[in-house]
Design a protein around this motif. Structure first.
Motif, PDB file in Angstrom:
ATOM      1  N   SER A   3       0.855  -1.193   0.000  1.00 43.81           N
ATOM      2  CA  SER A   3       0.000   0.000   0.000  1.00 43.81           C
ATOM      3  C   SER A   3       0.885   1.234   0.000  1.00 43.81           C
ATOM      4  CB  SER A   3      -0.909   0.010   1.231  1.00 43.81           C
ATOM      5  OG  SER A   3      -1.808  -1.070   1.187  1.00 43.81           O
TER       6      SER A   3
ATOM      7  N   SER B 247      -7.704  -5.142   0.208  1.00 43.30           N
ATOM      8  CA  SER B 247      -8.992  -4.685   0.722  1.00 43.30           C
ATOM      9  C   SER B 247      -9.836  -5.872   1.129  1.00 43.30           C
ATOM     10  CB  SER B 247      -9.725  -3.875  -0.351  1.00 43.30           C
ATOM     11  OG  SER B 247     -11.031  -3.565   0.077  1.00 43.30           O
TER      12      SER B 247
ATOM     13  N   ILE C 152     -10.330  -0.765  -6.022  1.00 45.78           N
ATOM     14  CA  ILE C 152      -9.580   0.065  -5.087  1.00 45.78           C
ATOM     15  C   ILE C 152      -9.200   1.370  -5.774  1.00 45.78           C
ATOM     16  CG2 ILE C 152      -7.445   0.245  -3.757  1.00 45.78           C
ATOM     17  CD1 ILE C 152      -7.589  -2.790  -3.345  1.00 45.78           C
TER      18      ILE C 152
ATOM     19  N   SER D 178      -7.753   7.234  -1.770  1.00 39.61           N
ATOM     20  CA  SER D 178      -8.650   7.762  -0.753  1.00 39.61           C
ATOM     21  C   SER D 178      -7.940   8.859   0.027  1.00 39.61           C
ATOM     22  CB  SER D 178      -9.082   6.646   0.204  1.00 39.61           C
ATOM     23  OG  SER D 178      -9.780   5.639  -0.499  1.00 39.61           O
TER      24      SER D 178
ATOM     25  N   TRP E  78     -12.286   5.638   3.218  1.00 38.39           N
ATOM     26  CA  TRP E  78     -12.092   4.909   1.967  1.00 38.39           C
ATOM     27  C   TRP E  78     -13.131   5.329   0.942  1.00 38.39           C
ATOM     28  CZ3 TRP E  78      -7.481   3.159   2.003  1.00 38.39           C
ATOM     29  CH2 TRP E  78      -6.898   2.777   3.213  1.00 38.39           C
TER      30      TRP E  78
END
Length: 157
Positions: A48, A70, A77, A80, A103
């Motif tokens: 990430s 996730s 995805i 965010s 998110w």
């Protein structure tokens, strides 16, 4: 009357003592420690990535988070937004911080708390603990709505 003699070694010692006493406080103190800087791009042990922007005068920052994993079923995805803070005054060598991510692809929010550290080579890394709160349909499902975890982040160069 007794006569005092001073050896050359004694004179050298006195000269050294005089030189040490004449140093200003800035010259006699060790150099400042390097400081962690949260600003920039980071990647964690799961892949990430997050970007943390500059701190304002109050120690607040914003940026974005792009999760590599996730729990959201079939979620696409997406980046965010993240918003957080660290203690700005006095500047800390290895500051603590906290931020939240709402998110954009799933009905959940994660809060992160951690600290920026410097390793023996002077490289920065972040240790963070997180709580993820997922929306659930009923109070009976509340037991499964919060997850906790930890990640280590390194600076992307």
């Amino acid at each position: 009357m007794a006569q005092r003699t001073v050896s050359l070694g004694g004179l050298a010692g006195l000269a050294l003592l005089g030189a040490l006493l004449s140093l200003s406080p800035a010259e006699s103190q060790p150099p400042p420690l390097p400081k962690c800087n949260l600003q920039g791009m980071w990647v964690n042990d799961l892949g990430s990535r997050m970007f943390i922007g500059p701190l304002n005068a109050a120690g607040q920052f914003s940026g974005y988070y792009l999760a590599a994993v996730s729990a959201a079923p079939d979620a696409a995805i997406r980046e965010s937004p993240l918003h957080g803070t660290q203690h700005p005054n006095p500047p800390r060598a290895q500051p603590t911080f906290g931020f939240s991510v709402n998110w954009s692809f799933y009905d959940s929010t994660t809060v992160f708390v951690g600290q920026c550290f410097l390793d023996e080579n002077g490289d920065e890394f972040l240790e963070a603990t997180w709580l993820l709160r997922e929306e659930v349909a009923t109070h009976a499902d509340n037991w499964k709505a919060t997850r906790v975890g930890q990640n280590v982040y390194v600076r992307v160069r």
